[in-house]
Scaffold this motif. Structure first.
Motif, PDB file in Angstrom:
ATOM      1  N   ALA A 191      40.281  49.472  47.882  1.00 14.86           N
ATOM      2  CA  ALA A 191      39.537  49.502  49.142  1.00 14.86           C
ATOM      3  C   ALA A 191      40.415  50.256  50.140  1.00 14.86           C
ATOM      4  CB  ALA A 191      39.274  48.080  49.636  1.00 14.86           C
ATOM      5  N   PRO A 192      39.867  51.192  50.895  1.00 13.09           N
ATOM      6  CA  PRO A 192      40.697  51.950  51.843  1.00 13.09           C
ATOM      7  C   PRO A 192      41.287  51.051  52.928  1.00 13.09           C
ATOM      8  CG  PRO A 192      38.460  52.863  51.712  1.00 13.09           C
ATOM      9  CD  PRO A 192      38.475  51.600  50.915  1.00 13.09           C
ATOM     10  N   ARG A 193      42.492  51.350  53.317  1.00 12.97           N
ATOM     11  CA  ARG A 193      43.088  50.664  54.455  1.00 12.97           C
ATOM     12  C   ARG A 193      42.381  51.167  55.713  1.00 12.97           C
ATOM     13  NH1 ARG A 193      46.036  50.836  50.249  1.00 12.97           N
ATOM     14  NH2 ARG A 193      47.638  49.325  49.798  1.00 12.97           N
ATOM     15  N   ILE A 194      42.292  50.305  56.715  1.00 10.85           N
ATOM     16  CA  ILE A 194      41.568  50.676  57.930  1.00 10.85           C
ATOM     17  C   ILE A 194      42.410  50.292  59.144  1.00 10.85           C
ATOM     18  CG2 ILE A 194      40.250  48.501  57.916  1.00 10.85           C
ATOM     19  CD1 ILE A 194      37.868  50.131  59.070  1.00 10.85           C
ATOM     20  N   ASP A 195      42.455  51.181  60.113  1.00 12.85           N
ATOM     21  CA  ASP A 195      43.227  50.967  61.330  1.00 12.85           C
ATOM     22  C   ASP A 195      42.297  50.380  62.389  1.00 12.85           C
ATOM     23  OD1 ASP A 195      45.326  51.026  63.155  1.00 12.85           O
ATOM     24  OD2 ASP A 195      44.857  53.067  63.794  1.00 12.85           O
ATOM     25  N   LEU A 196      42.521  49.116  62.695  1.00 10.30           N
ATOM     26  CA  LEU A 196      41.707  48.415  63.684  1.00 10.30           C
ATOM     27  C   LEU A 196      42.628  47.740  64.694  1.00 10.30           C
ATOM     28  CD1 LEU A 196      39.139  46.768  61.271  1.00 10.30           C
ATOM     29  CD2 LEU A 196      38.686  48.639  62.857  1.00 10.30           C
ATOM     30  N   THR A 209      31.667  50.286  64.550  1.00  7.70           N
ATOM     31  CA  THR A 209      32.326  51.511  64.073  1.00  7.70           C
ATOM     32  C   THR A 209      33.347  51.240  62.966  1.00  7.70           C
ATOM     33  OG1 THR A 209      33.995  51.343  65.811  1.00  7.70           O
ATOM     34  CG2 THR A 209      32.036  52.695  66.268  1.00  7.70           C
ATOM     35  N   GLY A 210      33.693  49.989  62.751  1.00 13.70           N
ATOM     36  CA  GLY A 210      34.644  49.654  61.693  1.00 13.70           C
ATOM     37  C   GLY A 210      34.671  48.168  61.438  1.00 13.70           C
ATOM     38  N   MET A 211      34.910  47.804  60.177  1.00 14.73           N
ATOM     39  CA  MET A 211      34.997  46.389  59.797  1.00 14.73           C
ATOM     40  C   MET A 211      36.127  46.247  58.784  1.00 14.73           C
ATOM     41  SD  MET A 211      31.007  45.273  59.291  1.00 14.73           S
ATOM     42  CE  MET A 211      30.742  46.368  57.906  1.00 14.73           C
ATOM     43  N   GLY A 212      37.044  45.348  59.064  1.00 15.55           N
ATOM     44  CA  GLY A 212      38.160  45.147  58.155  1.00 15.55           C
ATOM     45  C   GLY A 212      38.452  43.690  57.908  1.00 15.55           C
ATOM     46  N   VAL A 213      38.995  43.428  56.723  1.00 11.64           N
ATOM     47  CA  VAL A 213      39.462  42.100  56.328  1.00 11.64           C
ATOM     48  C   VAL A 213      40.906  42.260  55.867  1.00 11.64           C
ATOM     49  CG1 VAL A 213      37.184  41.176  55.737  1.00 11.64           C
ATOM     50  CG2 VAL A 213      38.494  42.416  54.000  1.00 11.64           C
ATOM     51  N   THR A 214      41.650  41.179  55.843  1.00 11.68           N
ATOM     52  CA  THR A 214      43.049  41.255  55.433  1.00 11.68           C
ATOM     53  C   THR A 214      43.173  41.001  53.943  1.00 11.68           C
ATOM     54  OG1 THR A 214      43.769  40.541  57.626  1.00 11.68           O
ATOM     55  CG2 THR A 214      45.369  40.353  55.843  1.00 11.68           C
ATOM     56  N   ARG A 251      45.009  45.287  56.673  1.00 11.40           N
ATOM     57  CA  ARG A 251      43.571  45.373  56.903  1.00 11.40           C
ATOM     58  C   ARG A 251      42.978  46.432  55.989  1.00 11.40           C
ATOM     59  NH1 ARG A 251      42.305  43.895  62.029  1.00 11.40           N
ATOM     60  NH2 ARG A 251      44.370  43.084  62.150  1.00 11.40           N
ATOM     61  N   ILE A 252      41.928  46.067  55.270  1.00 11.82           N
ATOM     62  CA  ILE A 252      41.220  46.982  54.384  1.00 11.82           C
ATOM     63  C   ILE A 252      39.744  47.006  54.775  1.00 11.82           C
ATOM     64  CG2 ILE A 252      42.836  46.809  52.455  1.00 11.82           C
ATOM     65  CD1 ILE A 252      40.924  44.761  51.149  1.00 11.82           C
ATOM     66  N   GLU A 253      39.060  48.069  54.391  1.00 10.51           N
ATOM     67  CA  GLU A 253      37.642  48.240  54.691  1.00 10.51           C
ATOM     68  C   GLU A 253      36.856  47.094  54.058  1.00 10.51           C
ATOM     69  OE1 GLU A 253      34.091  48.904  55.772  1.00 10.51           O
ATOM     70  OE2 GLU A 253      35.638  50.222  56.589  1.00 10.51           O
ATOM     71  N   ALA A 254      36.158  46.341  54.870  1.00 10.44           N
ATOM     72  CA  ALA A 254      35.452  45.137  54.421  1.00 10.44           C
ATOM     73  C   ALA A 254      34.381  45.428  53.389  1.00 10.44           C
ATOM     74  CB  ALA A 254      34.835  44.416  55.618  1.00 10.44           C
TER      75      ALA A 254
END
Length: 176
Positions: free
Chosen positions: A34-39, A101-106, A113-116
């Protein structure tokens, strides 16, 4: 019940016995991470809009929804994150899914944080989150196999498979 995870990241060389664990994985699971996401990170005073807990106290469980105006809502776990998404009129008054615009979970092991929508979620394991039985986000198939084996998970789900009924059951310690 185990509610901690020392170091969380093991060498990927520990994949002996994967064939048995892979039988627990759904056919739709992906071989990619799952891609990492910057939130944005939650501030110390941010509370979960679903349960009211202080989110920053639980960095290993944080989930975040970012909006097009630059604001974000933070959650003390994936379970409350999904409850929020399933009932935005109740929990996100004045906001719509179109504004997200973005949703992430740990990620459980990497604590990043990765793309939910690309994560895998384990349920029914011996790991508890801040609100009890939880959806445990995992980065990829290899981590999911390891997690299911080590923590006796009952089911592994994709984002689209998490339903309001499952969330209600988790609150009652049921994993159907």
């Amino acid at each position: 019940m185990c509610n901690h995870h020392p170091s969380r990241r093991r060498a990927l060389g520990l994949l002996a016995g994967v064939s048995a664990a892979s039988m627990m994985l759904p056919a739709r699971a992906r071989a990619t991470d799952a891609p990492r996401i910057d939130l944005p990170e939650p501030a110390p005073g941010n509370i979960c809009p679903v349960c009211g807990m202080f989110v920053a106290k639980y960095p290993e469980w944080i989930a975040t929804v970012a909006f097009d105006d630059g604001s974000a809502d933070h959650f003390d776990g994936a379970k409350d994150f999904f409850k929020y998404l399933n009932d935005m009129p109740k929990y996100a008054q004045g906001r719509t899914a179109a504004q997200i615009t973005g949703m992430g979970v740990t990620d459980y092991y990497g604590i990043e944080r990765i793309e939910a929508t690309a994560a895998l979620y384990a349920v029914g394991s011996d790991v508890l989150g801040p609100m009890g039985h939880e959806l445990v986000p995992l980065l990829n198939e290899a981590d999911a196999e390891e997690y299911m084996r080590d923590h006796k998970g009952k089911a592994l789900l994709t984002f689209a498979e998490v339903t309001p009924a499952l969330l209600a059951n988790l609150d009652q310690g049921r994993f159907e």
